[in-house]
Scaffold this motif. Structure first.
Motif, mmCIF file in Angstrom:
data_model
loop_
_atom_site.group_PDB
_atom_site.id
_atom_site.type_symbol
_atom_site.label_atom_id
_atom_site.label_comp_id
_atom_site.label_asym_id
_atom_site.label_seq_id
_atom_site.Cartn_x
_atom_site.Cartn_y
_atom_site.Cartn_z
ATOM 1 N N THR A 131 -3.689 1.553 -5.486
ATOM 2 C CA THR A 131 -2.333 2.074 -5.653
ATOM 3 C C THR A 131 -2.212 3.300 -4.765
ATOM 4 O O THR A 131 -3.011 4.226 -4.883
ATOM 5 N N THR A 132 -1.233 3.268 -3.872
ATOM 6 C CA THR A 132 -1.059 4.354 -2.913
ATOM 7 C C THR A 132 0.346 4.920 -3.004
ATOM 8 O O THR A 132 1.256 4.291 -3.556
ATOM 9 N N ASN A 133 0.517 6.105 -2.453
ATOM 10 C CA ASN A 133 1.832 6.727 -2.382
ATOM 11 C C ASN A 133 2.021 7.200 -0.953
ATOM 12 O O ASN A 133 1.482 8.213 -0.544
ATOM 13 N N ARG A 134 2.785 6.431 -0.212
ATOM 14 C CA ARG A 134 3.067 6.771 1.182
ATOM 15 C C ARG A 134 4.555 7.035 1.299
ATOM 16 O O ARG A 134 5.371 6.186 0.986
ATOM 17 N N SER A 135 4.909 8.224 1.734
ATOM 18 C CA SER A 135 6.313 8.641 1.908
ATOM 19 C C SER A 135 7.091 8.523 0.610
ATOM 20 O O SER A 135 8.246 8.101 0.599
ATOM 21 N N GLY A 136 6.467 8.838 -0.513
ATOM 22 C CA GLY A 136 7.146 8.799 -1.802
ATOM 23 C C GLY A 136 7.318 7.413 -2.380
ATOM 24 O O GLY A 136 7.935 7.250 -3.417
ATOM 25 N N GLN A 137 6.790 6.406 -1.722
ATOM 26 C CA GLN A 137 6.926 5.011 -2.162
ATOM 27 C C GLN A 137 5.587 4.520 -2.703
ATOM 28 O O GLN A 137 4.686 4.228 -1.937
ATOM 29 N N PRO A 138 5.438 4.405 -4.041
ATOM 30 C CA PRO A 138 4.170 3.895 -4.578
ATOM 31 C C PRO A 138 4.023 2.399 -4.319
ATOM 32 O O PRO A 138 4.974 1.640 -4.434
ATOM 33 N N THR A 139 2.825 2.009 -3.923
ATOM 34 C CA THR A 139 2.530 0.615 -3.611
ATOM 35 C C THR A 139 1.204 0.236 -4.253
ATOM 36 O O THR A 139 0.245 0.989 -4.172
ATOM 37 N N SER A 140 1.183 -0.944 -4.878
ATOM 38 C CA SER A 140 -0.048 -1.459 -5.456
ATOM 39 C C SER A 140 -0.401 -2.753 -4.738
ATOM 40 O O SER A 140 0.451 -3.624 -4.567
ATOM 41 N N MET A 141 -1.665 -2.864 -4.312
ATOM 42 C CA MET A 141 -2.042 -4.040 -3.538
ATOM 43 C C MET A 141 -3.455 -4.495 -3.877
ATOM 44 O O MET A 141 -4.346 -3.679 -4.045
ATOM 45 N N PRO A 142 -3.635 -5.826 -3.977
ATOM 46 C CA PRO A 142 -4.996 -6.345 -4.088
ATOM 47 C C PRO A 142 -5.613 -6.338 -2.691
ATOM 48 O O PRO A 142 -4.999 -6.819 -1.740
ATOM 49 N N CYS A 143 -6.799 -5.743 -2.577
ATOM 50 C CA CYS A 143 -7.359 -5.606 -1.238
ATOM 51 C C CYS A 143 -8.879 -5.557 -1.272
ATOM 52 O O CYS A 143 -9.487 -5.453 -2.332
ATOM 53 N N ARG A 144 -9.442 -5.633 -0.099
ATOM 54 C CA ARG A 144 -10.871 -5.434 0.097
ATOM 55 C C ARG A 144 -11.021 -4.250 1.046
ATOM 56 O O ARG A 144 -10.326 -4.163 2.056
ATOM 57 N N ILE A 145 -11.917 -3.340 0.701
ATOM 58 C CA ILE A 145 -12.127 -2.158 1.531
ATOM 59 C C ILE A 145 -12.994 -2.563 2.716
ATOM 60 O O ILE A 145 -14.076 -3.120 2.547
ATOM 61 N N LEU A 146 -12.498 -2.305 3.907
ATOM 62 C CA LEU A 146 -13.214 -2.673 5.127
ATOM 63 C C LEU A 146 -14.081 -1.539 5.652
ATOM 64 O O LEU A 146 -15.209 -1.750 6.071
ATOM 65 N N ASN A 147 -13.521 -0.329 5.633
ATOM 66 C CA ASN A 147 -14.208 0.793 6.256
ATOM 67 C C ASN A 147 -13.728 2.090 5.621
ATOM 68 O O ASN A 147 -12.581 2.190 5.202
ATOM 69 N N PHE A 148 -14.603 3.078 5.581
ATOM 70 C CA PHE A 148 -14.235 4.402 5.099
ATOM 71 C C PHE A 148 -14.878 5.419 6.024
ATOM 72 O O PHE A 148 -16.092 5.451 6.189
ATOM 73 N N ASP A 149 -14.041 6.219 6.678
ATOM 74 C CA ASP A 149 -14.534 7.277 7.550
ATOM 75 C C ASP A 149 -14.492 8.579 6.763
ATOM 76 O O ASP A 149 -13.423 9.109 6.482
ATOM 77 N N GLU A 150 -15.667 9.054 6.374
ATOM 78 C CA GLU A 150 -15.745 10.228 5.512
ATOM 79 C C GLU A 150 -15.273 11.484 6.222
ATOM 80 O O GLU A 150 -14.686 12.370 5.605
ATOM 81 N N SER A 151 -15.466 11.567 7.530
ATOM 82 C CA SER A 151 -15.081 12.777 8.258
ATOM 83 C C SER A 151 -13.560 12.926 8.327
ATOM 84 O O SER A 151 -13.035 14.029 8.200
ATOM 85 N N THR A 152 -12.840 11.833 8.522
ATOM 86 C CA THR A 152 -11.372 11.905 8.590
ATOM 87 C C THR A 152 -10.703 11.509 7.274
ATOM 88 O O THR A 152 -9.480 11.542 7.180
ATOM 89 N N GLN A 153 -11.531 11.113 6.272
ATOM 90 C CA GLN A 153 -11.013 10.678 4.967
ATOM 91 C C GLN A 153 -10.032 9.525 5.128
ATOM 92 O O GLN A 153 -8.994 9.470 4.473
ATOM 93 N N LEU A 154 -10.355 8.567 6.019
ATOM 94 C CA LEU A 154 -9.490 7.436 6.315
ATOM 95 C C LEU A 154 -10.104 6.164 5.737
ATOM 96 O O LEU A 154 -11.275 5.872 5.952
ATOM 97 N N LEU A 155 -9.290 5.415 5.002
ATOM 98 C CA LEU A 155 -9.719 4.196 4.323
ATOM 99 C C LEU A 155 -8.992 3.013 4.952
ATOM 100 O O LEU A 155 -7.757 2.994 4.985
ATOM 101 N N ASN A 156 -9.734 2.030 5.467
ATOM 102 C CA ASN A 156 -9.143 0.812 6.017
ATOM 103 C C ASN A 156 -9.328 -0.300 5.000
ATOM 104 O O ASN A 156 -10.446 -0.539 4.543
ATOM 105 N N VAL A 157 -8.226 -0.969 4.643
ATOM 106 C CA VAL A 157 -8.272 -2.028 3.644
ATOM 107 C C VAL A 157 -7.587 -3.280 4.174
ATOM 108 O O VAL A 157 -6.697 -3.207 5.016
ATOM 109 N N TYR A 158 -8.032 -4.427 3.656
ATOM 110 C CA TYR A 158 -7.441 -5.718 4.000
ATOM 111 C C TYR A 158 -6.641 -6.199 2.801
ATOM 112 O O TYR A 158 -7.193 -6.446 1.733
ATOM 113 N N HIS A 159 -5.319 -6.294 2.938
ATOM 114 C CA HIS A 159 -4.426 -6.775 1.879
ATOM 115 C C HIS A 159 -4.595 -8.290 1.786
ATOM 116 O O HIS A 159 -4.243 -9.016 2.717
#
Length: 177
Positions: A131-159
């Motif tokens: 469940t994410t909140n991007r630009s004030g719009q909450p979104t819930s999605m079934p996904c698989r986490i592909l990658n997580f970059d700890e230095s930039t705190q960036l999460l890549n997911v496959y919907h």
């Protein structure tokens, strides 16, 4: 005039609950799948619930954890289950440390637990609900986490429904189940 009737087969979708008597859940599941596969009228099926496979593995892992905790109770303290913490919100636990150094240690410990949990999700190719909140719009999605970059705190997911890849900053993530 010739009156031709054409019979076109159409598919119909039914949602049913089926009770199958068996010695175990795995054998009941096997019997049901065999019944569904042996019928030529069933074009496709999806099992949404009822599978209780892996319970033996889970109980053995819990027993192993308990024995490790008991054997080294003075030196090893169990970490809280990261999934329960993530289910509520992705934030470091709110404590009142007496010094900034203590606050940094708590945040670092939480960050390493989060990184370990995300790494496990990636390794196991685990299906999660994000469940994410991007630009004030909450979104819930079934996904698989592909990658997580700890230095930039960036999460890549496959919907999995839309078959698209999304990138989220960790600050945009509200909940992970």
């Amino acid at each position: 005039m010739e009156n031709k009737q054409s019979y076109e087969e159409t598919g119909y979708l039914f949602n049913v609950d089926i009770l199958i008597k068996s010695r175990s859940n795995a054998l009941a599941l096997q019997a049901m799948i065999e019944m569904l596969n042996n019928s030529e009228n069933i074009a496709d099926f999806r099992i949404k619930s009822g599978m209780e496979l892996g319970n033996l593995i889970e109980s053995m892992l819990q027993d192993k954890r308990k024995s490790l905790i008991k054997s080294g109770a003075s030196t090893v303290r169990p970490l809280p289950d990261i999934r329960t913490r993530l289910k509520t919100k992705i934030e470091p636990p709110e404590t009142c440390p007496s010094s900034p150094a203590e606050k940094k240690i708590g945040t670092t410990e939480y960050s390493s637990q989060l990184h370990e949990w995300i790494t496990n999700c990636i390794r196991d190719n685990r299906l999660t609900r994000l469940t994410t909140n991007r630009s004030g719009q909450p979104t819930s999605m079934p996904c698989r986490i592909l990658n997580f970059d700890e230095s930039t705190q960036l999460l890549n997911v496959y919907h999995v429904d839309e078959k698209q890849v999304y990138s989220f900053k960790l600050s945009e993530v509200i909940e992970v189940i």
